[in-house]
Scaffold this motif. Structure first.
Motif, PDB file in Angstrom:
ATOM      1  N   THR A 223       0.840  -1.197   0.000  1.00  0.00           N
ATOM      2  CA  THR A 223       0.000   0.000   0.000  1.00  0.00           C
ATOM      3  C   THR A 223       0.874   1.245   0.000  1.00  0.00           C
ATOM      4  N   GLY A 224       0.466   2.216  -0.775  1.00  0.00           N
ATOM      5  CA  GLY A 224       1.198   3.472  -0.860  1.00  0.00           C
ATOM      6  C   GLY A 224       2.386   3.440  -1.799  1.00  0.00           C
ATOM      7  N   GLU A 225       2.751   2.280  -2.288  1.00  0.00           N
ATOM      8  CA  GLU A 225       3.900   2.161  -3.184  1.00  0.00           C
ATOM      9  C   GLU A 225       3.494   2.548  -4.608  1.00  0.00           C
ATOM     10  N   GLU A 226       4.180   3.530  -5.190  1.00  0.00           N
ATOM     11  CA  GLU A 226       3.837   4.003  -6.535  1.00  0.00           C
ATOM     12  C   GLU A 226       4.370   3.019  -7.574  1.00  0.00           C
ATOM     13  N   TRP A 246      -6.754   4.170 -19.058  1.00  0.00           N
ATOM     14  CA  TRP A 246      -6.529   3.220 -17.968  1.00  0.00           C
ATOM     15  C   TRP A 246      -7.638   3.292 -16.930  1.00  0.00           C
ATOM     16  N   ALA A 247      -7.957   2.143 -16.356  1.00  0.00           N
ATOM     17  CA  ALA A 247      -8.860   2.077 -15.197  1.00  0.00           C
ATOM     18  C   ALA A 247      -8.146   1.230 -14.147  1.00  0.00           C
ATOM     19  N   ALA A 248      -7.820   1.855 -12.990  1.00  0.00           N
ATOM     20  CA  ALA A 248      -7.049   1.167 -11.948  1.00  0.00           C
ATOM     21  C   ALA A 248      -7.575   1.566 -10.570  1.00  0.00           C
ATOM     22  N   GLY A 249      -8.201   0.616  -9.879  1.00  0.00           N
ATOM     23  CA  GLY A 249      -8.684   0.886  -8.531  1.00  0.00           C
ATOM     24  C   GLY A 249      -9.662   2.036  -8.446  1.00  0.00           C
ATOM     25  N   GLY A 250     -10.528   2.167  -9.445  1.00  0.00           N
ATOM     26  CA  GLY A 250     -11.507   3.249  -9.445  1.00  0.00           C
ATOM     27  C   GLY A 250     -10.971   4.559  -9.994  1.00  0.00           C
ATOM     28  N   ARG A 259       1.343   6.507 -13.753  1.00  0.00           N
ATOM     29  CA  ARG A 259       1.800   6.114 -12.428  1.00  0.00           C
ATOM     30  C   ARG A 259       0.647   6.231 -11.441  1.00  0.00           C
ATOM     31  N   THR A 260       0.572   5.275 -10.536  1.00  0.00           N
ATOM     32  CA  THR A 260      -0.508   5.282  -9.551  1.00  0.00           C
ATOM     33  C   THR A 260      -0.073   4.520  -8.302  1.00  0.00           C
ATOM     34  N   ALA A 261      -0.844   4.621  -7.224  1.00  0.00           N
ATOM     35  CA  ALA A 261      -0.589   3.891  -5.969  1.00  0.00           C
ATOM     36  C   ALA A 261      -1.936   3.506  -5.372  1.00  0.00           C
ATOM     37  N   PHE A 262      -1.929   2.467  -4.529  1.00  0.00           N
ATOM     38  CA  PHE A 262      -3.150   1.966  -3.911  1.00  0.00           C
ATOM     39  C   PHE A 262      -3.037   2.118  -2.395  1.00  0.00           C
ATOM     40  N   ASN A 263      -4.067   2.663  -1.783  1.00  0.00           N
ATOM     41  CA  ASN A 263      -4.052   2.916  -0.345  1.00  0.00           C
ATOM     42  C   ASN A 263      -4.614   1.765   0.481  1.00  0.00           C
ATOM     43  N   GLU A 264      -5.239   0.816  -0.158  1.00  0.00           N
ATOM     44  CA  GLU A 264      -5.816  -0.324   0.535  1.00  0.00           C
ATOM     45  C   GLU A 264      -5.323  -1.621  -0.093  1.00  0.00           C
ATOM     46  N   GLY A 265      -5.104  -2.614   0.769  1.00  0.00           N
ATOM     47  CA  GLY A 265      -4.668  -3.903   0.261  1.00  0.00           C
ATOM     48  C   GLY A 265      -5.790  -4.654  -0.429  1.00  0.00           C
ATOM     49  N   GLY A 266      -5.415  -5.630  -1.234  1.00  0.00           N
ATOM     50  CA  GLY A 266      -6.422  -6.432  -1.919  1.00  0.00           C
ATOM     51  C   GLY A 266      -5.960  -6.837  -3.307  1.00  0.00           C
ATOM     52  N   GLU A 267      -6.855  -7.503  -4.019  1.00  0.00           N
ATOM     53  CA  GLU A 267      -6.595  -7.923  -5.393  1.00  0.00           C
ATOM     54  C   GLU A 267      -7.250  -6.918  -6.345  1.00  0.00           C
ATOM     55  N   TYR A 268      -6.479  -6.390  -7.287  1.00  0.00           N
ATOM     56  CA  TYR A 268      -6.971  -5.380  -8.206  1.00  0.00           C
ATOM     57  C   TYR A 268      -6.809  -5.856  -9.651  1.00  0.00           C
ATOM     58  N   GLU A 291      -0.441  -5.570  -0.886  1.00  0.00           N
ATOM     59  CA  GLU A 291      -0.364  -6.054   0.480  1.00  0.00           C
ATOM     60  C   GLU A 291      -0.245  -4.898   1.459  1.00  0.00           C
ATOM     61  N   THR A 292      -0.872  -5.056   2.618  1.00  0.00           N
ATOM     62  CA  THR A 292      -0.792  -4.045   3.661  1.00  0.00           C
ATOM     63  C   THR A 292       0.524  -4.203   4.396  1.00  0.00           C
ATOM     64  N   GLY A 293       1.309  -3.156   4.549  1.00  0.00           N
ATOM     65  CA  GLY A 293       2.612  -3.225   5.199  1.00  0.00           C
ATOM     66  C   GLY A 293       2.727  -2.255   6.350  1.00  0.00           C
ATOM     67  N   GLY A 294       3.755  -2.552   7.316  1.00  0.00           N
ATOM     68  CA  GLY A 294       4.084  -1.613   8.374  1.00  0.00           C
ATOM     69  C   GLY A 294       3.150  -1.596   9.545  1.00  0.00           C
ATOM     70  N   ASP A 295       2.413  -2.694   9.874  1.00  0.00           N
ATOM     71  CA  ASP A 295       1.502  -2.673  11.014  1.00  0.00           C
ATOM     72  C   ASP A 295       2.089  -3.371  12.242  1.00  0.00           C
TER      73      ASP A 295
END
Length: 349
Positions: A223-226, A246-250, A259-268, A291-295
């Motif tokens: 998450t958060g990785e560009e 492009w359509a990526a994560g809404g 370039r894009t990044a995802f704030n939530e984990g999951g399958e996209y 994947e969710t990281g850093g918790d």
């Protein structure tokens, strides 16, 4: 003076001398008059043989002044059968006939053959033939059927097949694809028929559907990785791709790369749609795991081998960086041996 239009069709009307045989009806004109003897209104009777609303025969229309015009021919449609005017051409390349879907008189029709390799006119795909067709203003929006003939040699030059041919009409909004029928006329010539709602610049082009291809930096990110999305490997056989969507994560993105990044984990699912110059599209997708990281939980710290949990103790407490339990164990054993040696030495004394 009232002029009465003679009945049609008329015997002996060969369309070569510009009209009928009665004096005063235009039979003495040599500038492309009415082939079937129809009387024309004052605004068209004074035409000097030009198409496109008064363009003199042989002159290049202003709309294509920068294009490389090869030949120009002006003809007046004849009523070959029934009430349908048909213009037939002998000297211009590729255009054979234009059949107007009207029973009204159509004035001079001018066809200018343009070099298909010209850069002055933007055509989709790869141009096989380009023609500017002009008619009087009052006939500009008259539906018609245009019959083109394309030499097989021209197709061989660009490596195209007859099935790839499509006729386009230049309009204000861009290139309008026309209903097109393709037939093979012997081994050396292809007949292409198009239905048009009006007149402007036409082109016969080789077009094809594009092939969309996606390339993503990695299949698994945090998450958060560009990340970079690329459609650079997308292709189209004729012409070029003009748009990438492009359509990526809404999120909606454009461009060959994005370039894009995802704030939530999951399958996209990443989706790419490409559009070529002929308006043909293709869509493809690629999967991405976020994947969710850093918790602070076991498995969040990753070792060099990329496996989760290699850097964590069994109770979930994270080890300090550089701490080696093997070294500690050796030191403890040496310390015990040293103490035992001292005790033994004292007893002997």
């Amino acid at each position: 003076m009232n002029v009465t239009e003679p009945p049609e069709p008329r015997d002996g009307d060969d369309g070569l001398n510009g009209g009928g045989d009665e004096p005063g009806d235009g039979s003495d004109r040599t500038d492309g008059g009415d082939d079937d003897g129809d009387a024309r209104s004052d605004d068209s009777a004074g035409s000097s043989g030009g198409g496109g609303g008064g363009v003199p025969a042989g002159d290049t229309p202003e709309s294509i002044n920068e294009a490389d015009v090869i030949t120009t021919e002006t003809e007046v449609p004849r009523r070959i059968s029934g009430d349908t005017p048909v213009a037939a051409f002998d000297t211009v390349e590729t255009v054979q006939t234009i059949t107007f879907q009207t029973d009204a008189q159509v004035g001079d029709v001018q066809v200018s053959t343009i070099d298909p390799d010209t850069e002055a006119i933007d055509t989709p795909g790869v141009a096989v033939a380009v023609q500017d067709i002009t008619v009087p203003d009052e006939s500009a929006d008259t539906p018609a059927t245009i019959e083109f003939t394309i030499p097989q040699d021209r197709l061989n030059e660009i490596g195209a097949t007859p099935e790839a041919l499509q006729v386009f009409r230049n309009v204000d909004s861009g290139q309008e694809p026309l209903e097109t029928t393709v037939e093979t006329s012997g081994a050396d010539m292809i007949t292409v028929t198009a239905e048009t709602p009006g007149f402007s610049v036409f082109s016969v082009n080789a077009v094809s559907e594009p092939d969309a291809a996606i390339s993503v930096d990695a299949g698994v990110v945090e998450t958060g990785e560009e990340i970079t999305l690329s459609g650079i490997n997308s292709t189209t056989e004729y012409g070029e791709i003009v748009a990438y969507e492009w359509a990526a994560g809404g999120e909606t993105l454009t461009g060959e790369t994005a370039r894009t990044a995802f704030n939530e984990g999951g399958e996209y699912t990443i989706e790419l749609t490409v559009i070529n110059g002929a308006g043909e599209t293709d869509t493809t997708t690629a999967n991405l795991t976020v994947e969710t990281g850093g918790d602070g939980t076991a498995g969040d710290v990753r070792a060099d081998d990329g496996t989760a949990g290699d850097g964590a103790m069994a109770d979930g407490v994270e080890q300090p960086d550089g701490f080696n339990w093997g070294v500690v164990l050796v030191i403890v054993i040496l310390a015990i041996l040293a103490v035992a040696g001292v005790v033994l030495a004292r007893r002997r004394s």
